[in-house]
Design a protein around this motif. Sequence first.
Motif, PDB file in Angstrom:
ATOM      1  N   ARG A 158       9.817 -17.871 -14.774  1.00 44.77           N
ATOM      2  CA  ARG A 158      11.056 -17.867 -15.554  1.00 44.77           C
ATOM      3  C   ARG A 158      11.599 -19.290 -15.693  1.00 44.77           C
ATOM      4  O   ARG A 158      12.030 -19.704 -16.772  1.00 44.77           O
ATOM      5  CB  ARG A 158      12.088 -16.966 -14.869  1.00 44.77           C
ATOM      6  CG  ARG A 158      11.642 -15.514 -14.776  1.00 44.77           C
ATOM      7  CD  ARG A 158      12.403 -14.750 -13.719  1.00 44.77           C
ATOM      8  NE  ARG A 158      12.197 -15.313 -12.383  1.00 44.77           N
ATOM      9  CZ  ARG A 158      12.577 -14.741 -11.261  1.00 44.77           C
ATOM     10  NH1 ARG A 158      13.202 -13.570 -11.298  1.00 44.77           N
ATOM     11  NH2 ARG A 158      12.357 -15.296 -10.093  1.00 44.77           N
ATOM     12  N   THR A 159      11.574 -20.050 -14.601  1.00 45.60           N
ATOM     13  CA  THR A 159      12.045 -21.433 -14.654  1.00 45.60           C
ATOM     14  C   THR A 159      11.122 -22.281 -15.507  1.00 45.60           C
ATOM     15  O   THR A 159      11.575 -23.128 -16.292  1.00 45.60           O
ATOM     16  CB  THR A 159      12.137 -22.016 -13.235  1.00 45.60           C
ATOM     17  OG1 THR A 159      13.007 -21.201 -12.444  1.00 45.60           O
ATOM     18  CG2 THR A 159      12.678 -23.431 -13.269  1.00 45.60           C
ATOM     19  N   PHE A 162      11.826 -21.549 -19.093  1.00 43.65           N
ATOM     20  CA  PHE A 162      13.091 -22.167 -19.498  1.00 43.65           C
ATOM     21  C   PHE A 162      12.899 -23.654 -19.806  1.00 43.65           C
ATOM     22  O   PHE A 162      13.334 -24.150 -20.848  1.00 43.65           O
ATOM     23  CB  PHE A 162      14.125 -21.980 -18.397  1.00 43.65           C
ATOM     24  CG  PHE A 162      15.357 -22.823 -18.573  1.00 43.65           C
ATOM     25  CD1 PHE A 162      16.270 -22.554 -19.574  1.00 43.65           C
ATOM     26  CD2 PHE A 162      15.599 -23.899 -17.727  1.00 43.65           C
ATOM     27  CE1 PHE A 162      17.401 -23.347 -19.738  1.00 43.65           C
ATOM     28  CE2 PHE A 162      16.723 -24.687 -17.880  1.00 43.65           C
ATOM     29  CZ  PHE A 162      17.624 -24.409 -18.880  1.00 43.65           C
ATOM     30  N   ARG A 280      19.229 -11.014 -13.198  1.00 44.11           N
ATOM     31  CA  ARG A 280      20.537 -11.671 -13.122  1.00 44.11           C
ATOM     32  C   ARG A 280      20.564 -12.808 -12.098  1.00 44.11           C
ATOM     33  O   ARG A 280      21.115 -13.881 -12.379  1.00 44.11           O
ATOM     34  CB  ARG A 280      21.611 -10.627 -12.812  1.00 44.11           C
ATOM     35  CG  ARG A 280      21.869  -9.698 -13.992  1.00 44.11           C
ATOM     36  CD  ARG A 280      22.879  -8.622 -13.662  1.00 44.11           C
ATOM     37  NE  ARG A 280      23.073  -7.719 -14.802  1.00 44.11           N
ATOM     38  CZ  ARG A 280      23.814  -6.633 -14.773  1.00 44.11           C
ATOM     39  NH1 ARG A 280      24.456  -6.299 -13.644  1.00 44.11           N
ATOM     40  NH2 ARG A 280      23.935  -5.872 -15.841  1.00 44.11           N
ATOM     41  N   MET A 283      18.879 -15.810 -13.674  1.00 48.83           N
ATOM     42  CA  MET A 283      19.681 -16.449 -14.708  1.00 48.83           C
ATOM     43  C   MET A 283      20.790 -17.303 -14.092  1.00 48.83           C
ATOM     44  O   MET A 283      21.149 -18.355 -14.624  1.00 48.83           O
ATOM     45  CB  MET A 283      20.268 -15.392 -15.641  1.00 48.83           C
ATOM     46  CG  MET A 283      19.202 -14.680 -16.475  1.00 48.83           C
ATOM     47  SD  MET A 283      19.874 -13.418 -17.571  1.00 48.83           S
ATOM     48  CE  MET A 283      20.791 -14.426 -18.723  1.00 48.83           C
ATOM     49  N   THR A 284      21.312 -16.872 -12.968  1.00 49.58           N
ATOM     50  CA  THR A 284      22.316 -17.675 -12.265  1.00 49.58           C
ATOM     51  C   THR A 284      21.720 -19.003 -11.819  1.00 49.58           C
ATOM     52  O   THR A 284      22.326 -20.070 -11.958  1.00 49.58           O
ATOM     53  CB  THR A 284      22.861 -16.910 -11.050  1.00 49.58           C
ATOM     54  OG1 THR A 284      23.450 -15.689 -11.494  1.00 49.58           O
ATOM     55  CG2 THR A 284      23.900 -17.741 -10.307  1.00 49.58           C
ATOM     56  N   HIS A 285      20.493 -18.938 -11.287  1.00 48.99           N
ATOM     57  CA  HIS A 285      19.804 -20.156 -10.845  1.00 48.99           C
ATOM     58  C   HIS A 285      19.521 -21.076 -12.018  1.00 48.99           C
ATOM     59  O   HIS A 285      19.712 -22.308 -11.926  1.00 48.99           O
ATOM     60  CB  HIS A 285      18.493 -19.773 -10.156  1.00 48.99           C
ATOM     61  CG  HIS A 285      17.623 -20.946  -9.823  1.00 48.99           C
ATOM     62  ND1 HIS A 285      17.967 -21.882  -8.875  1.00 48.99           N
ATOM     63  CD2 HIS A 285      16.433 -21.357 -10.335  1.00 48.99           C
ATOM     64  CE1 HIS A 285      17.025 -22.796  -8.800  1.00 48.99           C
ATOM     65  NE2 HIS A 285      16.081 -22.501  -9.681  1.00 48.99           N
ATOM     66  N   ILE A 286      19.096 -20.536 -13.150  1.00 52.66           N
ATOM     67  CA  ILE A 286      18.769 -21.341 -14.320  1.00 52.66           C
ATOM     68  C   ILE A 286      20.021 -22.012 -14.885  1.00 52.66           C
ATOM     69  O   ILE A 286      19.981 -23.158 -15.329  1.00 52.66           O
ATOM     70  CB  ILE A 286      18.077 -20.470 -15.382  1.00 52.66           C
ATOM     71  CG1 ILE A 286      16.650 -20.150 -14.937  1.00 52.66           C
ATOM     72  CG2 ILE A 286      18.067 -21.151 -16.740  1.00 52.66           C
ATOM     73  CD1 ILE A 286      15.945 -19.165 -15.812  1.00 52.66           C
ATOM     74  N   ARG A 287      21.137 -21.312 -14.838  1.00 55.16           N
ATOM     75  CA  ARG A 287      22.377 -21.891 -15.341  1.00 55.16           C
ATOM     76  C   ARG A 287      22.757 -23.135 -14.532  1.00 55.16           C
ATOM     77  O   ARG A 287      23.239 -24.126 -15.083  1.00 55.16           O
ATOM     78  CB  ARG A 287      23.500 -20.852 -15.301  1.00 55.16           C
ATOM     79  CG  ARG A 287      24.780 -21.326 -15.963  1.00 55.16           C
ATOM     80  CD  ARG A 287      25.747 -20.185 -16.232  1.00 55.16           C
ATOM     81  NE  ARG A 287      26.115 -19.483 -15.009  1.00 55.16           N
ATOM     82  CZ  ARG A 287      25.789 -18.225 -14.753  1.00 55.16           C
ATOM     83  NH1 ARG A 287      25.058 -17.533 -15.633  1.00 55.16           N
ATOM     84  NH2 ARG A 287      26.166 -17.632 -13.631  1.00 55.16           N
ATOM     85  N   ARG A 288      22.514 -23.099 -13.220  1.00 49.98           N
ATOM     86  CA  ARG A 288      22.794 -24.268 -12.388  1.00 49.98           C
ATOM     87  C   ARG A 288      21.813 -25.402 -12.666  1.00 49.98           C
ATOM     88  O   ARG A 288      22.110 -26.572 -12.445  1.00 49.98           O
ATOM     89  CB  ARG A 288      22.732 -23.878 -10.903  1.00 49.98           C
ATOM     90  CG  ARG A 288      23.917 -23.025 -10.461  1.00 49.98           C
ATOM     91  CD  ARG A 288      23.952 -22.829  -8.965  1.00 49.98           C
ATOM     92  NE  ARG A 288      23.022 -21.779  -8.543  1.00 49.98           N
ATOM     93  CZ  ARG A 288      21.968 -22.002  -7.786  1.00 49.98           C
ATOM     94  NH1 ARG A 288      21.667 -23.224  -7.383  1.00 49.98           N
ATOM     95  NH2 ARG A 288      21.172 -21.004  -7.440  1.00 49.98           N
ATOM     96  N   LEU A 290      20.509 -26.135 -15.674  1.00 44.46           N
ATOM     97  CA  LEU A 290      20.564 -26.595 -17.067  1.00 44.46           C
ATOM     98  C   LEU A 290      20.929 -28.070 -17.222  1.00 44.46           C
ATOM     99  O   LEU A 290      20.231 -28.792 -17.947  1.00 44.46           O
ATOM    100  CB  LEU A 290      21.533 -25.712 -17.860  1.00 44.46           C
ATOM    101  CG  LEU A 290      21.735 -26.108 -19.332  1.00 44.46           C
ATOM    102  CD1 LEU A 290      20.420 -26.066 -20.088  1.00 44.46           C
ATOM    103  CD2 LEU A 290      22.763 -25.194 -19.991  1.00 44.46           C
TER     104      LEU A 290
END
Length: 378
Positions: A158-159, A162, A280, A283-288, A290
């Motif tokens: 996933r990372t 992204f 979920r 997605m929290t980890h990816i938001r951090r 970005l």
Amino acid sequence: MSSSISQGTIPARAPSRYVLWRRWAGWLTLIVIAYMIGESAESVLPAAHLLAPLVAGLALSATGLTADQVPARLNRTCQAGLGVLIGSYLNPSTLEHASGAVLPLTVVTAATIGLSLLAAAAMARTGLIDRASATLGMIAGGSAAVISAAQEHNADSRTVAFLQCLRVALVAATAPLVVHWLISPQMTTPATATPYTGGGWHLVTGDHQGIGLLLLAGVCFAGIVIGRAVRLPSPALLGPMLLTAAITAGGFSEEFAPTGLLRAFLFTIVGLDIGLRFTRPAMTHIRRLLPLALCCTVAISMACAGLAWVLSATVRIPLADAYLATTPGGINAVLTTAVATHADVSLISSVQSVRLFIMVLLAPLVIRLLTPRTADSG
């Protein structure tokens, strides 16, 4: 006794077949829908057949509508098809066109690889991402193939998806604007090649679709067998890729590479597979991640623009052509831009294709060297 028989193995077999057929029918339906979404987004979204299914899979996973993953067998088949596609890019005409500038192109390719690894190391040192995911995520080229092979190298797919999609989107969105700014009337030259696109309902590049599909299946199967025999990393991807490259570089007619509809479906499966992995917490980890990812991606893009200036001055080609040749990935978007601006498509495709091939080939080997304990810990 009869009661135990009625509840035993015989009645259990029919539901299992039914469930199996229903599962595959469900996957086929979902893939077709995801393909149609990607097709409808072609005019507004870069790498639409990869990004649109990814977003669709993400929506399904995030809303809890499904917790399933793309079947492993289908995923391996998809990797083999992508391997053949990438291997077909390294053809004799590509090498011949790039032969006049071997040293500068080698330096540019090595510098791009070094920049990718440097950015990956910097990201890994922050503790927000592991080294394997950072390395695969920052590899500049072959995004679909790199994403599909992420799990095999104990990376967070996933990372990786992204980071790769962020880079492809950035390149695709900015390349036409930069070229429009750089280009001048005297710089334009007739387009000498076409991008890697297949027309209509073609599934493979040859005129004889049936024979081409049989050859494709044979190369995929043989490549996987050879890859496993010599213990290649990602044998489902690298085995068919190296076998196809050997066939095309040997001067044999290459008429079995996925194109058109089949290539779009390969990208669709990759995008859908990754999107379904976005939970979920992920997605929290990816938001951090970005802000850091955006800074590193912009830094690599700007450094590649600097390499374009060096290449232009060394090989004496227009700066716009050099920029398109050295952008960090996004090969389909770059070649489309090259055709639209009447750039030297042969030169641009040569540089992009050779680098893409090297990047995809080196990524698993680099991860093995830089993260020797990852495999053991998995």
